[in-house]
Scaffold this motif. Structure first.
Motif, PDB file in Angstrom:
ATOM      1  N   HIS A 116     -15.812  -1.304  -5.833  1.00  0.00           N
ATOM      2  CA  HIS A 116     -15.313  -2.679  -5.773  1.00  0.00           C
ATOM      3  C   HIS A 116     -16.428  -3.682  -6.040  1.00  0.00           C
ATOM      4  O   HIS A 116     -16.320  -4.850  -5.688  1.00  0.00           O
ATOM      5  CB  HIS A 116     -14.689  -2.950  -4.403  1.00  0.00           C
ATOM      6  CG  HIS A 116     -13.413  -2.223  -4.163  1.00  0.00           C
ATOM      7  ND1 HIS A 116     -12.217  -2.596  -4.727  1.00  0.00           N
ATOM      8  CD2 HIS A 116     -13.141  -1.123  -3.427  1.00  0.00           C
ATOM      9  CE1 HIS A 116     -11.262  -1.770  -4.347  1.00  0.00           C
ATOM     10  NE2 HIS A 116     -11.795  -0.867  -3.547  1.00  0.00           N
ATOM     11  N   ASN A 162      -8.289   4.640  -1.818  1.00  0.00           N
ATOM     12  CA  ASN A 162      -7.333   4.155  -0.836  1.00  0.00           C
ATOM     13  C   ASN A 162      -6.166   5.130  -0.777  1.00  0.00           C
ATOM     14  O   ASN A 162      -5.492   5.352  -1.771  1.00  0.00           O
ATOM     15  CB  ASN A 162      -6.846   2.764  -1.268  1.00  0.00           C
ATOM     16  CG  ASN A 162      -5.906   2.152  -0.260  1.00  0.00           C
ATOM     17  OD1 ASN A 162      -4.882   2.727   0.051  1.00  0.00           O
ATOM     18  ND2 ASN A 162      -6.266   0.998   0.246  1.00  0.00           N
ATOM     19  N   HIS A 167     -11.611 -12.307   6.126  1.00  0.00           N
ATOM     20  CA  HIS A 167     -10.264 -11.851   5.768  1.00  0.00           C
ATOM     21  C   HIS A 167      -9.421 -11.748   7.039  1.00  0.00           C
ATOM     22  O   HIS A 167      -9.955 -11.574   8.137  1.00  0.00           O
ATOM     23  CB  HIS A 167     -10.308 -10.508   5.042  1.00  0.00           C
ATOM     24  CG  HIS A 167     -10.935  -9.403   5.846  1.00  0.00           C
ATOM     25  ND1 HIS A 167     -12.302  -9.270   5.986  1.00  0.00           N
ATOM     26  CD2 HIS A 167     -10.375  -8.396   6.568  1.00  0.00           C
ATOM     27  CE1 HIS A 167     -12.568  -8.222   6.740  1.00  0.00           C
ATOM     28  NE2 HIS A 167     -11.423  -7.682   7.123  1.00  0.00           N
ATOM     29  N   HIS A 182      -6.044 -10.295   9.565  1.00  0.00           N
ATOM     30  CA  HIS A 182      -5.214  -9.146   9.939  1.00  0.00           C
ATOM     31  C   HIS A 182      -4.149  -9.626  10.914  1.00  0.00           C
ATOM     32  O   HIS A 182      -4.366 -10.583  11.671  1.00  0.00           O
ATOM     33  CB  HIS A 182      -6.025  -8.051  10.639  1.00  0.00           C
ATOM     34  CG  HIS A 182      -7.022  -7.355   9.770  1.00  0.00           C
ATOM     35  ND1 HIS A 182      -6.678  -6.661   8.633  1.00  0.00           N
ATOM     36  CD2 HIS A 182      -8.366  -7.222   9.894  1.00  0.00           C
ATOM     37  CE1 HIS A 182      -7.766  -6.134   8.090  1.00  0.00           C
ATOM     38  NE2 HIS A 182      -8.810  -6.466   8.837  1.00  0.00           N
ATOM     39  N   ASN A 202      -3.562   4.079   7.269  1.00  0.00           N
ATOM     40  CA  ASN A 202      -4.536   4.234   6.192  1.00  0.00           C
ATOM     41  C   ASN A 202      -5.867   4.686   6.764  1.00  0.00           C
ATOM     42  O   ASN A 202      -6.132   4.539   7.953  1.00  0.00           O
ATOM     43  CB  ASN A 202      -4.719   2.907   5.449  1.00  0.00           C
ATOM     44  CG  ASN A 202      -5.482   3.066   4.151  1.00  0.00           C
ATOM     45  OD1 ASN A 202      -5.498   4.143   3.563  1.00  0.00           O
ATOM     46  ND2 ASN A 202      -6.137   2.017   3.697  1.00  0.00           N
ATOM     47  N   ARG A 226     -11.008  -4.213   4.149  1.00  0.00           N
ATOM     48  CA  ARG A 226      -9.813  -4.057   3.373  1.00  0.00           C
ATOM     49  C   ARG A 226      -8.871  -3.076   4.030  1.00  0.00           C
ATOM     50  O   ARG A 226      -7.866  -3.424   4.560  1.00  0.00           O
ATOM     51  CB  ARG A 226     -10.140  -3.582   1.958  1.00  0.00           C
ATOM     52  CG  ARG A 226      -8.872  -3.254   1.184  1.00  0.00           C
ATOM     53  CD  ARG A 226      -9.193  -3.085  -0.283  1.00  0.00           C
ATOM     54  NE  ARG A 226      -8.266  -2.275  -0.987  1.00  0.00           N
ATOM     55  CZ  ARG A 226      -6.985  -2.453  -1.103  1.00  0.00           C
ATOM     56  NH1 ARG A 226      -6.417  -3.446  -0.552  1.00  0.00           N
ATOM     57  NH2 ARG A 226      -6.215  -1.662  -1.778  1.00  0.00           N
ATOM     58  N   ASN A 227      -8.990  -1.912   3.835  1.00  0.00           N
ATOM     59  CA  ASN A 227      -7.986  -1.060   4.379  1.00  0.00           C
ATOM     60  C   ASN A 227      -8.705   0.172   4.925  1.00  0.00           C
ATOM     61  O   ASN A 227      -9.348   0.813   4.201  1.00  0.00           O
ATOM     62  CB  ASN A 227      -6.957  -0.691   3.339  1.00  0.00           C
ATOM     63  CG  ASN A 227      -6.297  -1.873   2.749  1.00  0.00           C
ATOM     64  OD1 ASN A 227      -6.284  -2.907   3.336  1.00  0.00           O
ATOM     65  ND2 ASN A 227      -5.746  -1.766   1.591  1.00  0.00           N
ATOM     66  N   LYS A 285       4.713  -3.750   5.182  1.00  0.00           N
ATOM     67  CA  LYS A 285       3.289  -3.977   4.948  1.00  0.00           C
ATOM     68  C   LYS A 285       3.084  -4.864   3.727  1.00  0.00           C
ATOM     69  O   LYS A 285       3.797  -4.753   2.732  1.00  0.00           O
ATOM     70  CB  LYS A 285       2.567  -2.647   4.707  1.00  0.00           C
ATOM     71  CG  LYS A 285       2.569  -1.700   5.890  1.00  0.00           C
ATOM     72  CD  LYS A 285       1.679  -0.496   5.632  1.00  0.00           C
ATOM     73  CE  LYS A 285       2.230   0.383   4.534  1.00  0.00           C
ATOM     74  NZ  LYS A 285       1.415   1.601   4.351  1.00  0.00           N
ATOM     75  N   TYR A 286       2.089  -5.708   3.826  1.00  0.00           N
ATOM     76  CA  TYR A 286       1.631  -6.475   2.676  1.00  0.00           C
ATOM     77  C   TYR A 286       0.172  -6.812   2.903  1.00  0.00           C
ATOM     78  O   TYR A 286      -0.157  -7.609   3.802  1.00  0.00           O
ATOM     79  CB  TYR A 286       2.443  -7.754   2.463  1.00  0.00           C
ATOM     80  CG  TYR A 286       2.014  -8.516   1.233  1.00  0.00           C
ATOM     81  CD1 TYR A 286       2.472  -8.143  -0.036  1.00  0.00           C
ATOM     82  CD2 TYR A 286       1.125  -9.572   1.337  1.00  0.00           C
ATOM     83  CE1 TYR A 286       2.060  -8.826  -1.167  1.00  0.00           C
ATOM     84  CE2 TYR A 286       0.701 -10.266   0.202  1.00  0.00           C
ATOM     85  CZ  TYR A 286       1.172  -9.886  -1.041  1.00  0.00           C
ATOM     86  OH  TYR A 286       0.749 -10.560  -2.166  1.00  0.00           O
ATOM     87  N   GLY A 287      -0.725  -6.217   2.125  1.00  0.00           N
ATOM     88  CA  GLY A 287      -2.145  -6.490   2.256  1.00  0.00           C
ATOM     89  C   GLY A 287      -2.637  -6.276   3.675  1.00  0.00           C
ATOM     90  O   GLY A 287      -2.485  -5.190   4.240  1.00  0.00           O
ATOM     91  N   PRO A 288      -3.171  -7.337   4.311  1.00  0.00           N
ATOM     92  CA  PRO A 288      -3.753  -7.206   5.646  1.00  0.00           C
ATOM     93  C   PRO A 288      -2.758  -7.411   6.781  1.00  0.00           C
ATOM     94  O   PRO A 288      -3.163  -7.540   7.939  1.00  0.00           O
ATOM     95  CB  PRO A 288      -4.795  -8.322   5.657  1.00  0.00           C
ATOM     96  CG  PRO A 288      -4.159  -9.403   4.830  1.00  0.00           C
ATOM     97  CD  PRO A 288      -3.418  -8.684   3.731  1.00  0.00           C
ATOM     98  N   MET A 318       2.256 -14.511   6.358  1.00  0.00           N
ATOM     99  CA  MET A 318       1.595 -15.142   5.220  1.00  0.00           C
ATOM    100  C   MET A 318       1.587 -16.654   5.376  1.00  0.00           C
ATOM    101  O   MET A 318       0.583 -17.324   5.110  1.00  0.00           O
ATOM    102  CB  MET A 318       2.281 -14.715   3.925  1.00  0.00           C
ATOM    103  CG  MET A 318       2.155 -13.224   3.617  1.00  0.00           C
ATOM    104  SD  MET A 318       3.205 -12.676   2.250  1.00  0.00           S
ATOM    105  CE  MET A 318       2.511 -13.631   0.899  1.00  0.00           C
TER     106      MET A 318
END
Length: 313
Positions: A47, A56, A84, A86, A69, A2-3, A278-281, A294
């Protein structure tokens, strides 16, 4: 994941020097010592029954260019970080306990264990998984580092740093693992596209270290064990799970005034001074580039082609 740094042709860090002082509180002559701007306690966020990621703190990293991050994670089999994507940045995964198995959609697979590092440049796109290597609890930290606009669409690449290949040094009660950069006279061969340093320091009781950092670089500390005094000998001690954000300057001083060892990560890097979206990954330079990332991921194109049929084992 995730981050949740080595040399760069744009700026050599070979001029960086560090000094170990005697047991007194006398500091070397930094023209502008780095002091603590603020500290943030990373609190656990659950989680799932077997996956825990410390709070986070991406919002706290705003303005700490090129860093995005930091996560301190803990996973227990069979839960982990499943498939996932990136794009546009690098992840640095440093295992503290246990191991993590990595697989990606271009055929890479491997395991990093305690004391080892995977430095991944996601570039134009990667889809991967990171899962615990066997039973028990597996812990580590993952740092996100931004890539410059010119590097965001490069082909993905990896640097796996085995424990025995990470340089170490020790002097006057101070031990260091040099993941990137140079400390105590030893340097890492890790390549970083953004000039940066990454050290794992251990200070025995009453030891101290004074390390030079290029004056314009941003820097922070993450305390893993014990309590340390950062920036000024009169500052209050700071304990585990705190992220310590340092002001600008040409060096940082750290003292261990306790009766127990102090272990911390010292990380610094040269700012890119570029826009960040930035947005999510996905981390790009503009909102339109985020929307394109995306779409590329959704339709398996422009770097994500292998995602159409790939699933991790």
């Amino acid at each position: 994941m995730r981050n949740v740094l080595g040399f760069n042709s744009r700026k050599s860090v070979s001029s960086v020097r560090n000094i170990i002082m005697s047991q007194s509180d006398e500091s070397p002559v930094f023209s502008k010592p780095r002091l603590v701007l603020k500290k943030v306690l990373a609190r656990n966020v659950n989680h799932g029954s077997r996956l825990m990621v410390n709070k986070n703190i991406a919002s706290e990293f705003k303005g700490l260019d090129p860093f995005l991050n930091l996560d301190h994670f803990s996973v227990t089999h069979p839960v982990g970080f499943t498939d996932h994507p990136h794009r546009g940045f690098e992840t640095v995964t440093y295992m503290l306990e246990g191991g993590l198995v990595h697989q990606d959609f271009i055929g890479n697979k491997g395991t990093i264990r305690a004391g080892e590092v995977q430095w991944m440049s996601a570039g134009r796109g990667i889809i991967h998984s990171e899962m615990p290597a066997g039973v028990g609890t597996h812990t580590g930290v993952q740092l996100w580092i931004n890539l410059s606009k010119k590097d965001k669409m490069i082909e993905p690449s990896y640097q796996d740093l085995l424990k025995e290949n990470i340089p170490r040094a020790a002097k006057d009660g101070v031990e260091v693992k040099v993941i990137a950069g140079e400390a105590l006279g030893v340097k890492s061969e890790t390549h970083t596209r953004t000039p940066a340093m990454f050290f794992d320091f251990k200070l025995h009781p009453q030891a101290q270290v004074h390390h030079n950092i290029p004056e314009t670089w941003n820097s922070f500390v993450y305390v893993l064990e014990g309590e340390g005094v950062f920036g000024s000998p009169s500052s209050s001690p700071i304990g585990p799970s705190n992220v310590v954000f340092l002001g600008l300057g040409d060096g940082v001083s750290v003292w261990n005034k306790s009766s127990e060892p102090l272990r911390f990560l010292l990380i610094a890097g040269e700012p890119l001074n570029e826009p960040v979206a930035k947005y999510g990954p996905f981390v790009m330079s503009t909102q339109s580039e985020i929307e394109q990332a995306m779409e590329d991921f959704q339709y398996c194109k422009n770097g994500f082609e292998n995602g159409r049929h790939w699933r991790s084992q």
